[in-house]
Design an enzyme around this catalytic site. Sequence first.
Site, PDB file in Angstrom:
ATOM      1  N   ASP A  83     -10.719  -7.339  10.489  1.00 19.40           N
ATOM      2  CA  ASP A  83     -10.773  -9.112  10.697  1.00 19.40           C
ATOM      3  C   ASP A  83     -11.448  -9.612  11.768  1.00 19.40           C
ATOM      4  OD1 ASP A  83      -9.632  -7.643  12.337  1.00 19.40           O
ATOM      5  OD2 ASP A  83      -8.156  -8.495  12.993  1.00 19.40           O
ATOM      6  N   ASP A  93       0.836  -1.634   0.004  1.00 25.14           N
ATOM      7  CA  ASP A  93      -0.216   0.124   0.255  1.00 25.14           C
ATOM      8  C   ASP A  93       0.572   1.105  -0.314  1.00 25.14           C
ATOM      9  OD1 ASP A  93      -2.239  -0.671  -0.460  1.00 25.14           O
ATOM     10  OD2 ASP A  93      -3.107  -0.596   1.823  1.00 25.14           O
TER      11      ASP A  93
HETATM   12  O1  LIG Z   1      -3.558   1.087   4.292  1.00 20.83           O
HETATM   13  C1  LIG Z   1      -2.894   0.065   4.902  1.00 20.83           C
HETATM   14  C2  LIG Z   1      -2.869   0.182   6.457  1.00 20.83           C
HETATM   15  C3  LIG Z   1      -2.507  -0.974   6.792  1.00 20.83           C
HETATM   16  N1  LIG Z   1      -1.823  -2.373   5.761  1.00 20.83           N
HETATM   17  C4  LIG Z   1      -1.241  -3.528   6.532  1.00 20.83           C
HETATM   18  O2  LIG Z   1      -2.431  -4.234   7.879  1.00 20.83           O
HETATM   19  C5  LIG Z   1      -1.712  -5.144   8.258  1.00 20.83           C
HETATM   20  C6  LIG Z   1      -2.193  -4.288   9.774  1.00 20.83           C
HETATM   21  O3  LIG Z   1      -1.985  -2.923   9.929  1.00 20.83           O
HETATM   22  P1  LIG Z   1      -1.121  -2.420  11.511  1.00 20.83           P
HETATM   23  O4  LIG Z   1      -1.133  -1.342  11.308  1.00 20.83           O
HETATM   24  O5  LIG Z   1       0.301  -3.467  11.512  1.00 20.83           O
HETATM   25  O6  LIG Z   1      -2.370  -3.499  12.461  1.00 20.83           O
HETATM   26  P2  LIG Z   1      -2.039  -4.463  13.939  1.00 20.83           P
HETATM   27  O7  LIG Z   1      -2.598  -3.713  15.039  1.00 20.83           O
HETATM   28  O8  LIG Z   1      -0.700  -4.742  13.520  1.00 20.83           O
HETATM   29  O9  LIG Z   1      -3.001  -5.936  12.934  1.00 20.83           O
HETATM   30  C7  LIG Z   1      -3.516  -6.639  13.553  1.00 20.83           C
HETATM   31  O10 LIG Z   1      -4.827  -5.363  13.532  1.00 20.83           O
HETATM   32  C8  LIG Z   1      -5.348  -4.897  12.421  1.00 20.83           C
HETATM   33  C9  LIG Z   1      -6.696  -5.103  12.791  1.00 20.83           C
HETATM   34  O11 LIG Z   1      -6.779  -3.450  13.536  1.00 20.83           O
HETATM   35  C10 LIG Z   1      -6.019  -6.742  11.886  1.00 20.83           C
HETATM   36  O12 LIG Z   1      -6.084  -5.849  10.232  1.00 20.83           O
HETATM   37  C11 LIG Z   1      -4.190  -7.139  11.625  1.00 20.83           C
HETATM   38  O13 LIG Z   1      -4.617  -8.007  10.410  1.00 20.83           O
HETATM   39  C12 LIG Z   1      -3.980  -7.782  12.404  1.00 20.83           C
HETATM   40  O14 LIG Z   1      -2.930  -8.173  12.722  1.00 20.83           O
HETATM   41  C13 LIG Z   1      -0.258  -4.423   7.990  1.00 20.83           C
HETATM   42  O15 LIG Z   1       0.578  -5.596   6.990  1.00 20.83           O
HETATM   43  C14 LIG Z   1      -0.537  -2.722   6.946  1.00 20.83           C
HETATM   44  O16 LIG Z   1       1.138  -3.455   6.422  1.00 20.83           O
HETATM   45  C15 LIG Z   1      -2.900  -1.973   4.477  1.00 20.83           C
HETATM   46  O17 LIG Z   1      -1.826  -2.929   3.647  1.00 20.83           O
HETATM   47  N2  LIG Z   1      -3.042  -1.259   4.291  1.00 20.83           N
END
Ligand SMILES: O=c1ccn([C@@H]2O[C@H](COP(=O)(O)OP(=O)(O)O[C@H]3O[C@H](CO)[C@@H](O)[C@H](O)[C@H]3O)[C@@H](O)[C@H]2O)c(=O)[nH]1
Length: 606
Positions: A469, A137
């Site tokens: 999710d 992204d």
């Molecule tokens: O515009 C965006 C924003 C984030 N992501 C991806 O989404 C994932 C999760 O985002 P992150 O900000 O790291 O959130 P986390 O809290 O670490 O992730 C948990 O919580 C998210 C929901 O809030 C779920 O989507 C994830 O699967 C779960 O692991 C990462 O791989 C990012 O690269 C994108 O692809 N596009």
Amino acid sequence: MRQFILPIYNCSLLIVFRLAALRLFLTWRVRHPNRHAMWLWAMSVTCELWFALSWILDQLYKLCLVNRVTDLSVLKERFESPNLRNPKGRSDLPGIEVFVSIADPEKESPLVTSNTILSILAVDYPVEKLACYLSDDGGSLLTFEALAETASFARTWVPFCRKHKIEPRNPEAYFGRKRDLLKNKARLDFVRERRRVKREYDEFKVRINSLPESIRRRSDAYNANEELRAKKKQMEIGVGNSVADSVKVAKATWMFDGSLWPGTWTSGEVDHSRGDHAGIIQAMLAPPNAEPVFGSEADGENLIDTTEFDIRLSMLVYVSREKRSGYDQNKKAGAMNALVRTSAIMSNGPFILNLDCDHYVYNSLALREGMCFMLDRGCIFRKIALYRFSPPRTTEHHGWFGRKKIKLLSRKPKSLRRKKKEEDDDEISLRINDDGNDDGDVESLLLPRRTKLSGEKESGWIYGLVTEDVVTGYRMRNRGWRSIYCVTKRDAFRGTTPINLTDRLHQVLRWATGSVEISFSRNNALFASHRMKFLQRVAYFNAGMYPFTSFFLIVYCVMPALSLFSGQFIVASLNVTFLIYLLAITLTLCMLALLEIKWSGITLHD
Ligand SMILES: O=c1ccn([C@@H]2O[C@H](COP(=O)(O)OP(=O)(O)O[C@H]3O[C@H](CO)[C@@H](O)[C@H](O)[C@H]3O)[C@@H](O)[C@H]2O)c(=O)[nH]1
Ligand SMILES: [Mn+2]
């Protein structure tokens, strides 16, 4: 697949005991108001009732746990051994697409992402049945080039993993281990080849780490060149005119082959900024042949001898969806749905596994373990999951506890009726959730491909809520898809979570916001369909309600201060019965915590 109830009777016993103690405590509290300070008493009792409720919601599902065990040899026998229909014994396992998402290479390091990709490519699953997609992204050239480097290092890494059956197949985690590396290793050439691969990995790391610098230098050189050319041109046109200094050339980002990068540029020009750039799809590794390809002996190019080993690699694709300013990108949900559409054309596997860039496959057999559940009862049946939304069923369960069964034969379309027997299987969706070394951040979803082709609204990942999710899983279950919690002996996946306080607080706040959003939307478990089981509803209701506990917690914590200032207490006098009940509920809580820690297998060392 055998099923048995976990031996956690101690735990259940304690829960029941604490429930009784809690009841006694609360009745006593309600019956004995503090008449001198009714306001304090009412406040404290309200908080206590809420804590009791949230504790009960937390415990209920623990009273009904199921542990499932897989048998990989049965899977092999059924889908991968030669028989009349399949004389060559080619793998009959279904295709799986692995979706990885990265958004910001500054925060989510390209090296971590590379390691994730390597762990996926090295997984023990038929090579031609696996496809890996990376959604970027950030639209960043850094991620793109890191992925190209990863694809080339995979040619060494993956055969090495296959040959020596090493675990975990994430090189950083593997080489960082302190345990005896020769354990269970029988091959004589292991030490030599490991040393070579280790050296190669170190060089790979250096290359990845130097990418930002080399991209910047390269771009600067090309840009200077462009500027010079533009100046020259201007000089030719307007001879004698000394405006040459005012020539402006956009600070572009250049690719290795001297072409302009279509994604985002560091300068953030129009058409090349984070939220505004063209779509990019690049296959880094082409789809493999159907037949195994054996390698050659070790030589200058080939670090390890692969004469008896398959050296094919699964398809690997880089995707950065098109973005235009003014449109909502829908974050990860949007990225995943773009991948659903891309992969439908490129590999069209029936199953999807979703990992974040900082999650990795820790158990190379994890995908096979998952398939044991998906393909149980000898039934590979996913076409229906493909083109219709609700799972096929022959019975509907009604009533609060889902005990009432209603036969549903007449509802199906004609063409499907013939397949009634196969449709009995509704175990199509699986959620693997395995906490590795963090506290529950690793959440991976292996789910049947849902389709845009079906023309249904709201297919794919759900938009509009922060924790997409959770909502997506909820909606699937609400439609009646069943899920299975698959715990493998060796953790299936591991990952990292931010440990600095600000990042962690942000994350927890985001999750809590998502939960509150869910409880105030039509996704509140109170409005769940009858296809949701009772305990499932309770669990989802709890997941939506937990942030509200913080309010009561604050009130309860302020209470001692209030007592101090007003000279009043939450009870009229310190009665022995009150103290005994209090002791009982406190002690049982501590004991339960200890039991749960023991039961989860976490040691003090971890
Ligand atoms: O515009 C965006 C924003 C984030 N992501 C991806 O989404 C994932 C999760 O985002 P992150 O900000 O790291 O959130 P986390 O809290 O670490 O992730 C948990 O919580 C998210 C929901 O809030 C779920 O989507 C994830 O699967 C779960 O692991 C990462 O791989 C990012 O690269 C994108 O692809 N596009
Ligand atoms: Mn994350």
